[in-house]
Design a protein around this motif. Structure first.
Motif, short mmCIF file in Angstrom:
data_model
loop_
_atom_site.label_atom_id
_atom_site.label_comp_id
_atom_site.label_asym_id
_atom_site.label_seq_id
_atom_site.Cartn_x
_atom_site.Cartn_y
_atom_site.Cartn_z
N SER A 52 13.31 6.61 6.96
CA SER A 52 14.52 7.42 7.16
C SER A 52 15.77 6.58 7.41
O SER A 52 16.88 7.11 7.43
CB SER A 52 14.31 8.39 8.32
N ILE A 53 15.61 5.28 7.61
CA ILE A 53 16.74 4.40 7.94
C ILE A 53 17.15 3.61 6.69
O ILE A 53 16.33 2.89 6.11
CB ILE A 53 16.35 3.45 9.08
N ARG A 54 18.41 3.75 6.31
CA ARG A 54 18.92 3.03 5.14
C ARG A 54 18.71 1.52 5.31
O ARG A 54 18.94 0.99 6.37
CB ARG A 54 20.39 3.33 4.92
N GLY A 55 18.31 0.86 4.27
CA GLY A 55 18.03 -0.57 4.31
C GLY A 55 16.61 -0.83 4.79
O GLY A 55 15.81 -1.41 4.07
N LEU A 56 16.29 -0.39 5.98
CA LEU A 56 14.93 -0.56 6.52
C LEU A 56 13.93 0.24 5.68
O LEU A 56 12.82 -0.24 5.40
CB LEU A 56 14.87 -0.14 7.98
N GLY A 57 14.33 1.44 5.26
CA GLY A 57 13.43 2.26 4.44
C GLY A 57 13.05 1.58 3.15
O GLY A 57 11.89 1.60 2.73
N GLU A 58 14.02 0.94 2.51
CA GLU A 58 13.74 0.23 1.26
C GLU A 58 12.80 -0.94 1.52
O GLU A 58 11.86 -1.20 0.74
CB GLU A 58 15.05 -0.25 0.64
N ALA A 59 13.03 -1.66 2.61
CA ALA A 59 12.15 -2.80 2.96
C ALA A 59 10.74 -2.31 3.31
O ALA A 59 9.74 -2.91 2.90
CB ALA A 59 12.74 -3.59 4.13
N TRP A 60 10.64 -1.22 4.07
CA TRP A 60 9.34 -0.65 4.46
C TRP A 60 8.59 -0.20 3.21
O TRP A 60 7.39 -0.42 3.09
CB TRP A 60 9.57 0.50 5.44
N LEU A 61 9.31 0.40 2.27
CA LEU A 61 8.69 0.83 1.03
C LEU A 61 8.18 -0.36 0.23
O LEU A 61 7.07 -0.33 -0.30
CB LEU A 61 9.69 1.66 0.21
N ARG A 62 8.98 -1.44 0.15
CA ARG A 62 8.53 -2.65 -0.57
C ARG A 62 7.29 -3.25 0.09
O ARG A 62 6.44 -3.83 -0.59
CB ARG A 62 9.65 -3.69 -0.64
N SER A 63 7.19 -3.12 1.41
CA SER A 63 6.01 -3.67 2.11
C SER A 63 4.75 -2.86 1.84
O SER A 63 3.66 -3.32 2.15
CB SER A 63 6.27 -3.75 3.61
N MET A 64 4.91 -1.68 1.28
CA MET A 64 3.77 -0.81 1.02
C MET A 64 3.08 -1.21 -0.28
O MET A 64 3.02 -0.45 -1.24
CB MET A 64 4.22 0.65 0.94
N VAL A 65 2.54 -2.42 -0.28
CA VAL A 65 1.68 -2.83 -1.40
C VAL A 65 0.39 -2.06 -1.26
O VAL A 65 0.08 -1.51 -0.19
CB VAL A 65 1.47 -4.36 -1.40
#
Length: 187
Positions: A52-65
């Protein structure tokens, strides 16, 4: 071809419940599965919050290998891993990022309307519904606990829920039990 009413299933996303409220003539019955109606007091659980947090959400999603996604999916979503093979979980992972790299998923995670007005919409709309409803709930869900289940029961006027030995994704974990409950109510 004329439309027929459907047996709606309201999962943990609130859009299906909203559709059922706005289209009561098209709904034959409603089965709520580990979802929200008391949205004004909802705080996203730990696996959801970073999205839900801009920037962090994108990073969290990338970490979801795949391996990381699979572990979290099983941890919070599945009670009996033998019922949901890793290939099925991997399919969810692929769909999450398919086409747009996960941007649509991030919009969903950031788009929850957590207001008192939306909560009143759910409670008022569900109280006026002309179709039968039930609650089927994963008894081991730690993301949406008993407090959330009781709110859904109050909104639907359901005294006795169907409690299943499942976590958050009971439609995956206990598919046959969920299908049976829907079929019985829709009959």
């Amino acid at each position: 071809m004329p439309w027929r009413p459907i047996a709606a299933t309201w999962l943990s996303t609130t859009s299906a419940g909203e559709w059922a409220i706005r289209n009561p003539g098209r709904v034959l019955s409603l089965t709520a599965l580990n979802t929200l109606v008391d949205v004004a007091s909802f705080h996203r659980p730990w696996p959801m919050h970073p999205f839900s947090i801009r920037g962090l959400g994108e990073a969290w999603l990338r970490s979801m290998v795949r391996p990381a996604f699979r572990q979290i999916y099983y941890l919070v979503g599945i009670e009996d891993r033998a019922r949901v093979p890793s290939a099925e979980v991997d399919a969810h992972h692929a769909l999450l990022k398919r086409g747009d790299g996960g941007r649509a998923f991030l919009r969903i995670m950031r788009g929850f309307e957590l207001t008192e007005a939306k909560e009143r919409f759910y409670f008022d709309g569900l109280a006026e519904r002309p179709y039968p409803a039930q609650v089927a709930w994963g008894a081991e869900d730690r993301m949406l606990d008993e407090h959330r289940r009781l709110a859904v029961q109050r909104a639907l006027g359901v005294d006795e829920p169907t409690l299943l030995p499942a976590k958050h994704f009971l439609q995956e974990d206990r598919a046959a039990d969920v299908a049976e409950a829907i079929a019985v109510l829709a009959a």
